[in-house]
Design an enzyme around this catalytic site. Structure first.
Site, PDB file in Angstrom:
ATOM      1  N   GLY A 169       8.390  16.080   3.595  1.00 11.66           N
ATOM      2  CA  GLY A 169       7.764  15.059   4.428  1.00 11.66           C
ATOM      3  C   GLY A 169       7.984  15.244   5.917  1.00 11.66           C
ATOM      4  N   GLU A 183      11.642  21.234  -5.395  1.00 14.71           N
ATOM      5  CA  GLU A 183      11.350  20.452  -4.203  1.00 14.71           C
ATOM      6  C   GLU A 183      12.570  19.633  -3.783  1.00 14.71           C
ATOM      7  OE1 GLU A 183       6.909  19.921  -3.569  1.00 14.71           O
ATOM      8  OE2 GLU A 183       7.613  18.216  -4.728  1.00 14.71           O
ATOM      9  N   ASN A 217      -0.873  19.096  -2.801  1.00 11.00           N
ATOM     10  CA  ASN A 217      -0.715  17.750  -3.356  1.00 11.00           C
ATOM     11  C   ASN A 217      -1.177  16.771  -2.276  1.00 11.00           C
ATOM     12  OD1 ASN A 217       0.099  15.338  -4.409  1.00 11.00           O
ATOM     13  ND2 ASN A 217       2.304  15.796  -4.386  1.00 11.00           N
ATOM     14  N   TRP A 218      -2.336  16.195  -2.500  1.00  2.00           N
ATOM     15  CA  TRP A 218      -2.912  15.310  -1.479  1.00  2.00           C
ATOM     16  C   TRP A 218      -2.252  13.931  -1.471  1.00  2.00           C
ATOM     17  CZ3 TRP A 218      -8.866  16.485  -2.438  1.00  2.00           C
ATOM     18  CH2 TRP A 218      -9.104  17.830  -2.100  1.00  2.00           C
ATOM     19  N   LYS A 219      -1.432  13.666  -2.461  1.00  2.00           N
ATOM     20  CA  LYS A 219      -0.763  12.360  -2.573  1.00  2.00           C
ATOM     21  C   LYS A 219      -1.803  11.241  -2.443  1.00  2.00           C
ATOM     22  CE  LYS A 219       3.531  14.475  -1.204  1.00  2.00           C
ATOM     23  NZ  LYS A 219       4.840  14.355  -0.608  1.00  2.00           N
ATOM     24  N   GLY A 238       2.489  19.464   0.576  1.00  2.00           N
ATOM     25  CA  GLY A 238       2.018  18.103   0.820  1.00  2.00           C
ATOM     26  C   GLY A 238       1.205  18.045   2.095  1.00  2.00           C
ATOM     27  N   GLY A 239       1.849  17.616   3.177  1.00  2.00           N
ATOM     28  CA  GLY A 239       1.174  17.380   4.458  1.00  2.00           C
ATOM     29  C   GLY A 239       0.200  18.467   4.879  1.00  2.00           C
ATOM     30  N   HIS A 292       7.330  14.482  -9.860  1.00  2.00           N
ATOM     31  CA  HIS A 292       7.420  14.610  -8.399  1.00  2.00           C
ATOM     32  C   HIS A 292       8.455  13.631  -7.862  1.00  2.00           C
ATOM     33  CE1 HIS A 292       6.458  14.501  -4.168  1.00  2.00           C
ATOM     34  NE2 HIS A 292       5.886  15.673  -4.345  1.00  2.00           N
TER      35      HIS A 292
HETATM   36  P1  PGA Z   1       5.445  18.193   2.276  1.00  4.97           P
HETATM   37  O1  PGA Z   1       5.431  17.595   0.769  1.00  4.97           O
HETATM   38  O2  PGA Z   1       4.798  19.553   2.207  1.00  4.97           O
HETATM   39  O3  PGA Z   1       4.614  17.213   3.069  1.00  4.97           O
HETATM   40  O4  PGA Z   1       6.858  18.256   2.699  1.00  4.97           O
HETATM   41  C1  PGA Z   1       5.758  18.390  -0.311  1.00  4.97           C
HETATM   42  C2  PGA Z   1       5.655  17.567  -1.577  1.00  4.97           C
HETATM   43  O5  PGA Z   1       6.079  16.402  -1.597  1.00  4.97           O
HETATM   44  O6  PGA Z   1       5.127  18.064  -2.598  1.00  4.97           O
END
Ligand code: PGA
Length: 362
Positions: free
Chosen positions: A279, A273, A38-40, A341-342, A134
């Site tokens: 994060g 999640e 998930n590149w957000k 995410g990250g 999400h």
């Molecule tokens: P993260 O994010 O891997 O940066 O903790 C996960 C997400 O929000 O899907």
């Protein structure tokens, strides 16, 4: 609790416990892990393509797991062109295991909804699957859009006095509202008013966001338009510490899945999640917690859809998934992949996550 991390498997329930049973390599009916990035709100379209290209280079030999990429809306079309299966097949020798994901959708199909994107619009540009619910959208919108401060401002004595004058001039003013405002702005109630403003401000900051009902409508809209779903659920730190996780997840999932028929569950992936584990600066949930919650979710799915469906629905974990913890997570009997995410923004890290334990490609 630990097993080998199988790349393709079946799942069985024996003596009330779910287990993974290894499948033959390439068995078409086996369960395939799903690793989703998930590149957000990151990466302009060509940077997204460059990142994906690097990941394909590093994972060209991986055909037995599914990988998904969720760029922001602006990156979807460009990436859709790039991951066209015939091209990926020619260029990298992969293709059918690469999926385009959107980060959100809206439940209405068209109309005066400035800024929103409907599920049929996503389908039209080749989106395979959409992330719905999400936690960035379930819980953080109040913070971003200032719901909390604007509500708090409305609870100031000046604002209420002014509003009261305005409402009194209206013929159809609700007498109950007038009486409440009058009561609130009495001098002896000023502490109550200030307390109320503070309380609502922090509640909205923490909680205002997409409701379970909105999320349910999004799931329905996506599936009706041929877009598959990753339905996210998860508890915040407060609920985690108060041991309310199961109650909360049950509510989120029962409502989110309302109206999803048994035969349609093959199009749904669930992502657990925990918000407190997401994060930078947070720690991933401990393995025991992940195992426990994934079992809980699977048992809930069994209640809703029966054992056969529950055994096959892929349940991903998300929250600080990194190259150094993915292998242990994939060994858990209830975990079928990750929503990342990250670490999905770094080609080498995400490639290691997709490979979970396999040595580098040659
Ligand atoms: P993260 O994010 O891997 O940066 O903790 C996960 C997400 O929000 O899907």
């Amino acid at each position: 609790m630990k097993e080998k991390s199988y790349r393709n498997y079946y799942r069985q329930r024996v003596a009330n416990q779910w287990r993974k049973i290894p499948a033959e390599h390439g068995d078409p009916s086996a369960i395939r892990p799903f690793l989703a990035g998930n590149w957000k709100m990151n990466l302009i379209p060509r940077a997204g393509v460059a990142l994906a290209a690097r990941i394909f280079d590093l994972c060209h030999d991986i055909k037995d797991v599914d990988m998904g990429f969720a760029p922001p809306f602006t990156g979807l079309s460009t990436l859709a062109d790039y991951i066209e299966p015939d091209f990926l097949q020619r260029e990298y020798g992969i293709g059918r295991n690469v999926f385009l994901l959107a980060q959100d959708t809206f439940f209405e199909s068209k109309g005066a909804f400035t800024g929103e994107i409907s599920a049929d619009m996503l389908a039209a540009i080749g989106v395979d699957r959409v992330i719905v619910g999400h936690s960035d959208r379930r819980a953080n919108l109040g913070k971003y859009f200032g719901f909390s401060s604007s509500v708090a401002r409305r609870l100031s004595k000046d604002f209420l006095t002014h509003t009261l004058q305005r409402l009194k001039q209206r013929e159809n003013a609700n007498p109950q509202v007038l009486a409440t405002i009058e009561h609130l702005i009495e001098e002896k109630n000023s502490d109550i008013l200030a307390g109320l403003a503070t309380f609502l401000e922090s509640e909205l900051n923490e909680r205002a966001g997409e409701s379970d009902d909105a999320i349910q409508r999004k799931v329905q809209a996506a599936l009706a338009n041929g877009v598959q779903v990753i339905l996210c659920c998860g508890e915040n730190r407060e609920a985690h510490l108060a041991r309310e996780t199961f109650d909360l997840l049950e509510r989120q999932l029962r409502i989110g899945l309302q109206g999803v028929a048994r035969h349609t569950m093959s199009e749904v992936i669930i992502a657990y999640e925990p918000i407190w584990a997401i994060g930078e600066g947070a720690q991933p949930a401990p393995l025991e917690k992940i195992a426990e919650v994934h079992d809980f979710i699977r048992n809930l799915l069994m209640d809703l859809y029966g054992e056969q469906v529950a055994a096959r629905v892929r349940i991903l974990y998300g929250g600080n998934v990194k190259p150094d913890n993915i292998v242990a997570m994939m060994q858990l009997a209830g975990v079928d992949g990750a929503l990342v995410g990250g670490a999905s923004l770094n080609a080498v890290d995400f490639a290691k996550i997709i490979r979970f334990g396999l040595p580098n490609a040659v």
